[in-house]
Design an enzyme around this catalytic site. Structure first.
Site, PDB file in Angstrom:
ATOM      1  N   LYS A  56     -27.675   4.931   1.306  1.00 51.96           N
ATOM      2  CA  LYS A  56     -28.191   4.714   0.519  1.00 51.96           C
ATOM      3  C   LYS A  56     -28.701   4.954  -0.013  1.00 51.96           C
ATOM      4  CE  LYS A  56     -30.432   0.117  -1.756  1.00 51.96           C
ATOM      5  NZ  LYS A  56     -30.400  -1.314  -1.415  1.00 51.96           N
ATOM      6  N   SER A 130     -28.581  -4.447  -4.262  1.00 54.11           N
ATOM      7  CA  SER A 130     -29.024  -3.717  -4.088  1.00 54.11           C
ATOM      8  C   SER A 130     -27.621  -2.447  -3.231  1.00 54.11           C
ATOM      9  CB  SER A 130     -30.097  -2.720  -5.065  1.00 54.11           C
ATOM     10  OG  SER A 130     -31.028  -2.647  -3.353  1.00 54.11           O
ATOM     11  N   SER A 154     -29.621  -8.084  -0.216  1.00 55.77           N
ATOM     12  CA  SER A 154     -28.999  -6.733  -0.570  1.00 55.77           C
ATOM     13  C   SER A 154     -28.538  -5.750   0.613  1.00 55.77           C
ATOM     14  CB  SER A 154     -30.584  -5.452  -1.281  1.00 55.77           C
ATOM     15  OG  SER A 154     -31.218  -6.106  -2.248  1.00 55.77           O
TER      16      SER A 154
END
Length: 580
Positions: A56, A130, A154
């Site tokens: 990420k 996310s 997330s």
């Protein structure tokens, strides 16, 4: 090193166009690294050798920008995040960085200037966030595993919405050094994979105490498997926001669990829900603001909505407000703690519904909150969690359960999650590939057990058998003792009980059942045994020895010798026949 800009993949663009998504070219989810990154001198046969992964884009990779999906925030990382370095040293190959909801603030995958990340099953729908890009590249098979982060769900919601595994470790188990914080005291680096076994394997490499991370902990994960007669806590009231497909999928998923021997136990969700609300609806949101305060104060206009409003709200609270919120959180933790006396794990829907990208953009705050209905409390209360795919809904979209356990229960959840996942018959992610055979999980050891031979009222179907089963004991076999014992019916016992004694001569082989129970339950079982009975060492007819019931010889005065019946069950049957 040459780095490609974030772009979506041609095949997925075509898929998006076929499904009528506006501007499919804006649906970006990975920044590819060319050439991929490997560790100099990495072990060729390391535990992750040759596996491709992505991280990420709030996680540092040396020489690459870390943007947290905010171009104005972008900064080139000097060193790898600690977790990235550990994976590279284990032989894994880093192939890309992935898109996210800006500053990891969101659960839907649409809050990014690089574009919304579409669901891997139907591009009209959100991917979850996310860690949106990290989930998508695993679901589509572009990488073997990926790293996300998880503050409020997330690392779980995107897994549930894309038919993959999302492992949210216990706080502090994986170092967050080199990760842009969202709310640093509750942040976790999470792992996405298509199987539980691979997620657990990555965890075993990634975890480890890091003295340079203020929230890292030297934890020893629990390694004994969960009880075979599992008690799963389920909220007594559930909200699916009008989504009948998800409600039906949840019931189907629980039925799969029950087929594995689990029993539902209703729990009061109210203290967990109140704890979850504190993350955004109290002074705890100030930690979100504090995480990026210098940048945000100077560049507030560079942050997109609704992320900007969420972070700005953190300014309005005083230090005293923050202390009050923390105190309330601790009170709720105390209120929730007794539920673990009645359950082994907590089970909730990973996400209660699916939303289209269009619907999410039309109502970005309320619908995002819905996706987090069963996630926000987990890190706040220091629990471990594992999101596991369980079925496809009637409309073909994925559905999953999240298994939640106390601090350090990560590998226990993995062992259970693998059994559940393999029982579903699902294919892997959005690839259509068949499920591989279950794999041995790292750091999981058999629980210590004690074998106990029972001869009377504890036999299967007898009045005291529940004292064994309620402690998780399982029947191994019916067998015979060595020919060294005699059996007596003890007078005045309720329920009727026999006494078995060892004799120097004239003994016989008697029928017994051998049960196996967790060593942790053995003490409470022995405490229930009344005099003149007790536990000693019995010899079986094959020469082996086990713990078993014995009787004090003084209690045999006036007792009936029933040895000729060969066992207690035959004696009871003869009494019943005489009364008929």
């Amino acid at each position: 090193m040459m780095v490609h800009a974030k772009t979506s993949l041609t095949t997925d663009d075509a898929q998006s166009a076929d499904r009528g998504v506006a501007d499919p070219g804006a649906a970006a989810w990975i920044m590819r690294i060319d050439p991929p990154i490997t560790a100099p001198g990495a072990v060729a046969h390391g535990p992750l050798a040759g596996l491709r992964f992505a991280v990420k884009d709030n996680i540092d990779v040396a020489g690459l920008p870390t943007t947290a999906a905010c171009p104005a925030f972008a900064r080139e990382a000097v060193t790898h995040a600690q977790v990235v370095q550990r994976l590279l040293d284990a032989g894994a190959v880093l192939v890309g960085k992935t898109n996210l909801d800006q500053f990891a603030c969101g659960l839907n995958g649409t809050r990014s200037p690089y574009g919304a990340v579409p669901n891997s099953f139907d591009a009209r729908y959100v991917s979850g966030g996310s860690s949106s890009g990290s989930a998508r590249v695993v679901a589509t098979g572009e990488v073997d595993f990926s790293l996300g982060t998880d503050t409020a769900g997330s690392g779980r919601v995107p897994a549930g919405l894309n038919n993959i595994v999302g492992l949210k470790p216990t706080k502090g188990l994986i170092s967050a050094r080199g990760v842009v914080p969202a709310a640093q005291s509750v942040d976790c680096v999470s792992i996405f994979a298509r199987t539980v076994a691979l997620a657990a394997r990555v965890l075993s490499v990634a975890m480890g105490h890091d003295a340079h991370d203020p929230y890292s902990r030297a934890l020893a994960p629990l390694t004994a498997p969960l009880p075979s007669r599992l008690r799963i806590g389920v909220p007594s009231t559930l909200e699916f926001f009008g989504d009948a497909d998800s409600a039906a999928a949840f019931e189907r998923s629980l039925a799969q669990f029950e087929a594995l021997g689990a029993t539902r136990v209703p729990i009061d969700y109210a203290p967990l829900a109140e704890a979850a609300a504190l993350l955004y609806d109290s002074a705890l949101v100030a930690e979100r603001y504090a995480a990026v305060r210098p940048f945000f104060d100077a560049h507030e206009d560079e942050v997109i909505e609704p992320v900007r409003s969420i972070l700005a709200r953190g300014r309005q609270y005083s230090a005293a407000d923050f202390v009050d919120a923390q105190t309330r959180l601790r009170a709720l933790a105390q209120q929730a703690a007794p539920m673990w006396q009645n359950i082994d794990i907590l089970v909730v829907p990973t996400a209660p519904t699916h939303y289209t990208i269009a619907a999410m953009r039309a109502d970005p705050v309320a619908l995002n909150q819905h996706l987090g209905a069963y996630t926000n409390f987990v890190n706040l209360l220091d629990y471990a969690a594992l999101s596991v795919p369980t079925c496809l809904r009637s409309d073909g979209l994925p559905f999953g359960l999240t298994l939640i356990g106390p601090c350090a229960s990560d590998f226990q959840l993995a062992e259970l999650g693998q059994r559940l996942h393999h029982a579903t018959g699902l294919t892997l992610g959005a690839t259509g590939a068949a499920m591989p055979a279950p794999a041995a999980l790292p750091a999981l050891k058999p629980a210590a057990t004690v074998k106990v031979a029972v001869v009377g009222a504890h036999l299967s179907g007898m009045p005291l058998n529940s004292q064994l089963t309620e402690r998780g004991a399982t029947l191994l076999r019916e067998t015979l003792t060595a020919p060294q014992y005699r059996l007596y019916a003890l007078p005045g016992t309720v329920p009727p009980k026999p006494g078995m004694v060892r004799v120097p001569a004239g003994g016989a082989s008697l029928i017994v059942e051998v049960w196996e129970m967790p060593a942790t339950a053995y003490g409470s079982f022995v405490a229930l045994i009344p005099a003149p009975l007790g536990i000693g060492t019995l010899t079986l007819d094959d020469g082996s020895s086990v713990q078993g019931f014995v009787c004090e010889s003084i209690a045999l005065d006036g007792a009936e010798d029933i040895t000729h019946h060969g066992g207690w069950r035959s004696y009871i049957a003869s009494r019943q026949a005489a009364l008929a």
